[in-house]
Design an enzyme around this catalytic site. Sequence first.
Site, mmCIF file in Angstrom:
data_model
loop_
_atom_site.group_PDB
_atom_site.id
_atom_site.type_symbol
_atom_site.label_atom_id
_atom_site.label_comp_id
_atom_site.label_asym_id
_atom_site.label_seq_id
_atom_site.Cartn_x
_atom_site.Cartn_y
_atom_site.Cartn_z
ATOM 1 N N GLY A 255 0.819 -1.200 0.000
ATOM 2 C CA GLY A 255 0.000 0.000 0.000
ATOM 3 C C GLY A 255 0.854 1.252 0.000
ATOM 4 N N GLU B 254 5.723 -3.405 0.890
ATOM 5 C CA GLU B 254 5.831 -3.113 -0.546
ATOM 6 C C GLU B 254 4.997 -1.870 -0.773
ATOM 7 O OE1 GLU B 254 5.615 -2.290 -3.982
ATOM 8 O OE2 GLU B 254 4.050 -3.801 -4.190
ATOM 9 N N GLY C 189 4.923 2.590 -2.209
ATOM 10 C CA GLY C 189 4.680 3.354 -3.410
ATOM 11 C C GLY C 189 5.919 3.562 -4.261
ATOM 12 N N CYS D 283 1.874 0.844 -8.411
ATOM 13 C CA CYS D 283 3.093 1.399 -7.815
ATOM 14 C C CYS D 283 4.228 1.511 -8.814
ATOM 15 C CB CYS D 283 3.527 0.557 -6.619
ATOM 16 S SG CYS D 283 3.951 -1.163 -7.019
#
Length: 480
Positions: A230, A252, A254, A286
């Site tokens: 996110g 994990e 941006g 992303c």
Amino acid sequence: MTLIDLARTGGKVYSGGWREPAGGSTKVVEPATGVVLAEVGVGDAGDIDDAVRAAARAQPGWQALPAPDRAAVLRRAALVLVEHTSEVVEWLIRESGSVRGKAEYEVASAADELWAAATLPMYPHGELLPDPAGRRSVARRVPVGTVGVISPWNVPLLLALRAVAPALALGNAVVLKPDPRTAVSGGHAVAAVFDRAGLPEGVLHVLAGGPEAGEALVRHSGTDMIAFTGSSAVGRQIGATAGGALKRVSLELGGNNALLVLDDADVVAAASAGAWSSFFHQGQVCMSAGRHIVVEAVADRYVDALCRHAAQAVVGDPWTEQVGLGPLIDLAQRDRVDRIVRESIAAGAMLREGGSHDGLMYRPTVLTGVTPELPAFREEIFGPVAPVIVVADEDEAVRIANLTEYGLVASVYTGSATRGAALADRLATGIVHVNDPTVDDNAYVPFGGRGASGNGHRHGIGRNTEEFTQWQWLTLPAAG
């Protein structure tokens, strides 16, 4: 028989079977039309507590199951998903605003994650060590325990299974909290696939929910690891909380990714890749190209070609029309994208294409005259916007590319693969592509970023074992 039976599971969560949650329910809305697609259950802190405790009880039995039996569950899950591809594709299109090609790619990639995870139980999981006392000394990998997975709305099925599948394969129990905006394709589908595959009850729990549920999952003393995908802002909060509890955390986050176009690049190919990198899934991934850094000698030709791609793109309802872009996920996201565009124009950027919207349908947008002080340079836009920065040469291109707190992916377009590889050594990102778009991923690569993009290469078949297991040193008497 359908995979997702909302007549039976609507308004419920998957935790010890499908049950009514204390957290109530919420509506899933189709972004393109505003139509209510489903009513889904949402978990509150109490529901999360029940799920984590039940997962912890079920985990030892799942770990004790022979490795071939665990692998077989993952293979059956892959077969179930493949069999129901068209059904899941429909949910991805209607629930997340995916165009059909993206939805089909996501289901195929999610199946790959399951197939790859099915191999993990069969890998060697330890080492025989020398021992000065003559004992049998072994280092072995054992499951972390109970893994909390918090997954996003943009690629909901794939980004859930990328953590859920290997965690389960390696003997962990999992509590998955998908985003409530994509609770069906990112939650119900996952639960239904594993339920149909014969995963023992209690090993997987799926509860959609908002920030309260996410915080409860992160803070719970029964979760041994958190895997979060996110925003960087939320990732920082999760990292601080999980770190304070001394639990493992996989972040994990941006990206504000650069696509570099050098003076010897094939400009036509570069512009096509640049459009794909910025406009794929409305820029809501992303890996999107957030900065097009173009050497001055080819800048005019590149911008003209990029603008043609933006002008020709068809935006509309991906379920009822043949379109290249669908809607943004909701009004808040639409307003954020538009704010960044408007503030950047007010600060000196030039609108070359797009910049308008009809409801959640945002036109592909090209901005030129972008400088490092502008919001379109600094912020992760997460919308179909291509900011162009013109530089004098490759040295300035590298300097500008590295002028960000993010470090996920960069692409370099050049006529020389050798030149591109040399430039990759100078780019502070976890991933570099030469003459390929920024948007690229599969189940077999070490995927991850640096800085505000996350805490390392946490995904991919080669990294999964070290991520979802931990070392245990075991000694036994020599004659035992």
